[in-house]
Design a protein around this motif. Structure first.
Motif, PDB file in Angstrom:
ATOM      1  N   LEU A 172      -7.558  21.330 -40.863  1.00 32.47           N
ATOM      2  CA  LEU A 172      -6.698  21.063 -39.704  1.00 32.47           C
ATOM      3  C   LEU A 172      -7.347  20.034 -38.788  1.00 32.47           C
ATOM      4  O   LEU A 172      -6.708  19.050 -38.404  1.00 32.47           O
ATOM      5  CB  LEU A 172      -6.428  22.361 -38.937  1.00 32.47           C
ATOM      6  N   THR A 173      -8.612  20.244 -38.447  1.00 34.20           N
ATOM      7  CA  THR A 173      -9.273  19.306 -37.530  1.00 34.20           C
ATOM      8  C   THR A 173      -9.466  17.945 -38.188  1.00 34.20           C
ATOM      9  O   THR A 173      -9.337  16.921 -37.518  1.00 34.20           O
ATOM     10  CB  THR A 173     -10.612  19.868 -37.015  1.00 34.20           C
ATOM     11  N   ASP A 174      -9.742  17.921 -39.488  1.00 37.00           N
ATOM     12  CA  ASP A 174      -9.842  16.631 -40.190  1.00 37.00           C
ATOM     13  C   ASP A 174      -8.522  15.865 -40.101  1.00 37.00           C
ATOM     14  O   ASP A 174      -8.504  14.659 -39.850  1.00 37.00           O
ATOM     15  CB  ASP A 174     -10.212  16.823 -41.662  1.00 37.00           C
ATOM     16  N   LEU A 175      -7.407  16.561 -40.317  1.00 38.87           N
ATOM     17  CA  LEU A 175      -6.083  15.921 -40.244  1.00 38.87           C
ATOM     18  C   LEU A 175      -5.765  15.471 -38.816  1.00 38.87           C
ATOM     19  O   LEU A 175      -5.205  14.387 -38.617  1.00 38.87           O
ATOM     20  CB  LEU A 175      -5.003  16.870 -40.759  1.00 38.87           C
ATOM     21  N   MET A 176      -6.138  16.278 -37.830  1.00 38.58           N
ATOM     22  CA  MET A 176      -5.904  15.896 -36.437  1.00 38.58           C
ATOM     23  C   MET A 176      -6.653  14.615 -36.096  1.00 38.58           C
ATOM     24  O   MET A 176      -6.107  13.718 -35.453  1.00 38.58           O
ATOM     25  CB  MET A 176      -6.341  17.017 -35.492  1.00 38.58           C
ATOM     26  N   ILE A 177      -7.895  14.519 -36.553  1.00 39.54           N
ATOM     27  CA  ILE A 177      -8.705  13.326 -36.290  1.00 39.54           C
ATOM     28  C   ILE A 177      -8.118  12.127 -37.026  1.00 39.54           C
ATOM     29  O   ILE A 177      -7.946  11.048 -36.449  1.00 39.54           O
ATOM     30  CB  ILE A 177     -10.180  13.572 -36.687  1.00 39.54           C
ATOM     31  N   GLU A 178      -7.778  12.320 -38.303  1.00 37.06           N
ATOM     32  CA  GLU A 178      -7.238  11.223 -39.106  1.00 37.06           C
ATOM     33  C   GLU A 178      -5.931  10.676 -38.535  1.00 37.06           C
ATOM     34  O   GLU A 178      -5.703   9.465 -38.528  1.00 37.06           O
ATOM     35  CB  GLU A 178      -7.016  11.706 -40.541  1.00 37.06           C
ATOM     36  N   TYR A 179      -5.050  11.564 -38.052  1.00 36.47           N
ATOM     37  CA  TYR A 179      -3.731  11.141 -37.574  1.00 36.47           C
ATOM     38  C   TYR A 179      -3.641  11.017 -36.053  1.00 36.47           C
ATOM     39  O   TYR A 179      -2.564  10.802 -35.508  1.00 36.47           O
ATOM     40  CB  TYR A 179      -2.647  12.084 -38.116  1.00 36.47           C
ATOM     41  N   GLY A 180      -4.765  11.153 -35.358  1.00 35.64           N
ATOM     42  CA  GLY A 180      -4.801  10.916 -33.916  1.00 35.64           C
ATOM     43  C   GLY A 180      -4.054  11.939 -33.080  1.00 35.64           C
ATOM     44  O   GLY A 180      -3.478  11.596 -32.053  1.00 35.64           O
ATOM     45  N   VAL A 181      -4.070  13.198 -33.484  1.00 35.92           N
ATOM     46  CA  VAL A 181      -3.416  14.259 -32.725  1.00 35.92           C
ATOM     47  C   VAL A 181      -4.493  15.036 -31.961  1.00 35.92           C
ATOM     48  O   VAL A 181      -5.394  15.606 -32.551  1.00 35.92           O
ATOM     49  CB  VAL A 181      -2.632  15.214 -33.651  1.00 35.92           C
ATOM     50  N   GLY A 182      -4.395  15.008 -30.635  1.00 38.50           N
ATOM     51  CA  GLY A 182      -5.363  15.725 -29.804  1.00 38.50           C
ATOM     52  C   GLY A 182      -6.675  14.993 -29.613  1.00 38.50           C
ATOM     53  O   GLY A 182      -7.609  15.538 -29.036  1.00 38.50           O
ATOM     54  N   VAL A 183      -6.770  13.763 -30.111  1.00 40.94           N
ATOM     55  CA  VAL A 183      -7.986  12.949 -29.965  1.00 40.94           C
ATOM     56  C   VAL A 183      -7.579  11.534 -29.565  1.00 40.94           C
ATOM     57  O   VAL A 183      -6.444  11.134 -29.748  1.00 40.94           O
ATOM     58  CB  VAL A 183      -8.813  12.891 -31.272  1.00 40.94           C
ATOM     59  N   ARG A 184      -8.539  10.808 -29.023  1.00 40.39           N
ATOM     60  CA  ARG A 184      -8.301   9.391 -28.739  1.00 40.39           C
ATOM     61  C   ARG A 184      -9.592   8.633 -28.982  1.00 40.39           C
ATOM     62  O   ARG A 184     -10.679   9.197 -28.914  1.00 40.39           O
ATOM     63  CB  ARG A 184      -7.767   9.175 -27.329  1.00 40.39           C
ATOM     64  N   VAL A 185      -9.471   7.355 -29.229  1.00 40.05           N
ATOM     65  CA  VAL A 185     -10.628   6.507 -29.476  1.00 40.05           C
ATOM     66  C   VAL A 185     -11.354   6.299 -28.156  1.00 40.05           C
ATOM     67  O   VAL A 185     -10.754   5.932 -27.158  1.00 40.05           O
ATOM     68  CB  VAL A 185     -10.201   5.143 -30.079  1.00 40.05           C
ATOM     69  N   SER A 186     -12.663   6.556 -28.168  1.00 37.80           N
ATOM     70  CA  SER A 186     -13.414   6.354 -26.944  1.00 37.80           C
ATOM     71  C   SER A 186     -14.216   5.059 -27.000  1.00 37.80           C
ATOM     72  O   SER A 186     -14.427   4.409 -26.002  1.00 37.80           O
ATOM     73  CB  SER A 186     -14.308   7.569 -26.694  1.00 37.80           C
ATOM     74  N   ARG A 187     -14.655   4.676 -28.197  1.00 38.05           N
ATOM     75  CA  ARG A 187     -15.392   3.432 -28.347  1.00 38.05           C
ATOM     76  C   ARG A 187     -15.205   2.939 -29.767  1.00 38.05           C
ATOM     77  O   ARG A 187     -15.217   3.713 -30.705  1.00 38.05           O
ATOM     78  CB  ARG A 187     -16.879   3.688 -28.101  1.00 38.05           C
ATOM     79  N   ARG A 188     -15.043   1.657 -29.917  1.00 36.58           N
ATOM     80  CA  ARG A 188     -14.862   1.071 -31.230  1.00 36.58           C
ATOM     81  C   ARG A 188     -15.901  -0.028 -31.397  1.00 36.58           C
ATOM     82  O   ARG A 188     -16.070  -0.861 -30.518  1.00 36.58           O
ATOM     83  CB  ARG A 188     -13.453   0.494 -31.348  1.00 36.58           C
ATOM     84  N   ILE A 189     -16.567  -0.026 -32.524  1.00 39.42           N
ATOM     85  CA  ILE A 189     -17.572  -1.047 -32.818  1.00 39.42           C
ATOM     86  C   ILE A 189     -17.024  -1.927 -33.931  1.00 39.42           C
ATOM     87  O   ILE A 189     -16.538  -1.434 -34.942  1.00 39.42           O
ATOM     88  CB  ILE A 189     -18.903  -0.405 -33.258  1.00 39.42           C
ATOM     89  N   GLU A 190     -17.101  -3.220 -33.733  1.00 42.02           N
ATOM     90  CA  GLU A 190     -16.555  -4.166 -34.695  1.00 42.02           C
ATOM     91  C   GLU A 190     -17.674  -5.089 -35.165  1.00 42.02           C
ATOM     92  O   GLU A 190     -18.452  -5.582 -34.356  1.00 42.02           O
ATOM     93  CB  GLU A 190     -15.453  -4.972 -33.994  1.00 42.02           C
ATOM     94  N   PHE A 191     -17.768  -5.309 -36.460  1.00 38.72           N
ATOM     95  CA  PHE A 191     -18.750  -6.224 -37.034  1.00 38.72           C
ATOM     96  C   PHE A 191     -18.008  -7.363 -37.717  1.00 38.72           C
ATOM     97  O   PHE A 191     -17.067  -7.131 -38.458  1.00 38.72           O
ATOM     98  CB  PHE A 191     -19.637  -5.510 -38.063  1.00 38.72           C
ATOM     99  N   LYS A 192     -18.454  -8.581 -37.483  1.00 35.20           N
ATOM    100  CA  LYS A 192     -17.826  -9.753 -38.097  1.00 35.20           C
ATOM    101  C   LYS A 192     -18.729 -10.247 -39.232  1.00 35.20           C
ATOM    102  O   LYS A 192     -19.945 -10.107 -39.180  1.00 35.20           O
ATOM    103  CB  LYS A 192     -17.676 -10.877 -37.064  1.00 35.20           C
ATOM    104  N   ARG A 193     -18.099 -10.849 -40.242  1.00 36.73           N
ATOM    105  CA  ARG A 193     -18.832 -11.485 -41.324  1.00 36.73           C
ATOM    106  C   ARG A 193     -18.100 -12.761 -41.699  1.00 36.73           C
ATOM    107  O   ARG A 193     -16.948 -12.963 -41.319  1.00 36.73           O
ATOM    108  CB  ARG A 193     -19.008 -10.551 -42.514  1.00 36.73           C
ATOM    109  N   LEU A 194     -18.766 -13.584 -42.434  1.00 40.21           N
ATOM    110  CA  LEU A 194     -18.203 -14.858 -42.843  1.00 40.21           C
ATOM    111  C   LEU A 194     -16.972 -14.640 -43.722  1.00 40.21           C
ATOM    112  O   LEU A 194     -16.980 -13.796 -44.611  1.00 40.21           O
ATOM    113  CB  LEU A 194     -19.261 -15.654 -43.628  1.00 40.21           C
ATOM    114  N   ASP A 195     -15.913 -15.399 -43.484  1.00 38.46           N
ATOM    115  CA  ASP A 195     -14.701 -15.333 -44.275  1.00 38.46           C
ATOM    116  C   ASP A 195     -14.794 -16.404 -45.357  1.00 38.46           C
ATOM    117  O   ASP A 195     -14.543 -17.586 -45.109  1.00 38.46           O
ATOM    118  CB  ASP A 195     -13.490 -15.569 -43.373  1.00 38.46           C
TER     119      ASP A 195
END
Length: 161
Positions: free
Chosen positions: A131-154
């Motif tokens: 249940l908690t895995d599905l809630m996290i995966e589908y964004g129910v009851g949770v929200r993104v607090s920080r997102r880290i992005e890495f760039k690489r050569l295209d």
């Protein structure tokens, strides 16, 4: 961090009312793509005399088939075969249904898990961990607090033909 979030989610779910938990299950199924929108997708049946079913949701936007849900909000009680059997009995007897989802914040016994494997009806058991895995995966009851992005050569960008 993920396991701490799972534990916190379960703790908060158990602290809230049974009606909140039933609505959570409907919200999660809608987030997973069942039924379309809250407006027409789900009907909560969680009242006394509901025939052992806490909610029903259309499987698709047209309502060609329905999925019935049972929700048991337990802290430490394992859900056994008798509870699952009663749910299946209500699916078939009261609703003529072929699909059901039984969700608990705790766990299912091995007898309960074995029972649903051999049914003509499709019944999915979702324990607290799933249940908690599905809630996290589908964004129910949770929200993104920080997102880290890495760039690489295209490489495609620099490829000349």
């Amino acid at each position: 961090m993920q396991s701490a979030l799972r534990a916190e989610l379960l703790e908060r779910i158990v602290q809230n009312s049974p009606a909140f938990f039933e609505q959570l299950i409907v919200d999660l199924l809608i987030a997973m793509g069942y039924g379309g929108s809250h407006k027409n997708a789900a009907t909560q049946l969680g009242r006394s005399g509901d025939g052992g079913v806490d909610g029903v949701i259309n499987e698709d936007r047209l309502g060609l088939d329905r999925v019935y849900a049972q929700a048991k909000r337990y802290a430490d009680t394992t859900v056994g075969r008798p509870d699952v059997q009663a749910f299946v009995g209500s699916l078939v007897g009261h609703h003529g249904a072929t699909k059901g989802v039984f969700v608990t914040t705790s766990t299912f016994s091995s007898q309960a898990r074995d029972y649903v494997k051999h049914l003509a009806q499709r019944v999915i058991l979702i324990d607290g961990d799933r249940l908690t895995d599905l809630m996290i995966e589908y964004g129910v009851g949770v929200r993104v607090s920080r997102r880290i992005e890495f760039k690489r050569l295209d490489e495609d960008f620099f490829a000349e033909e």
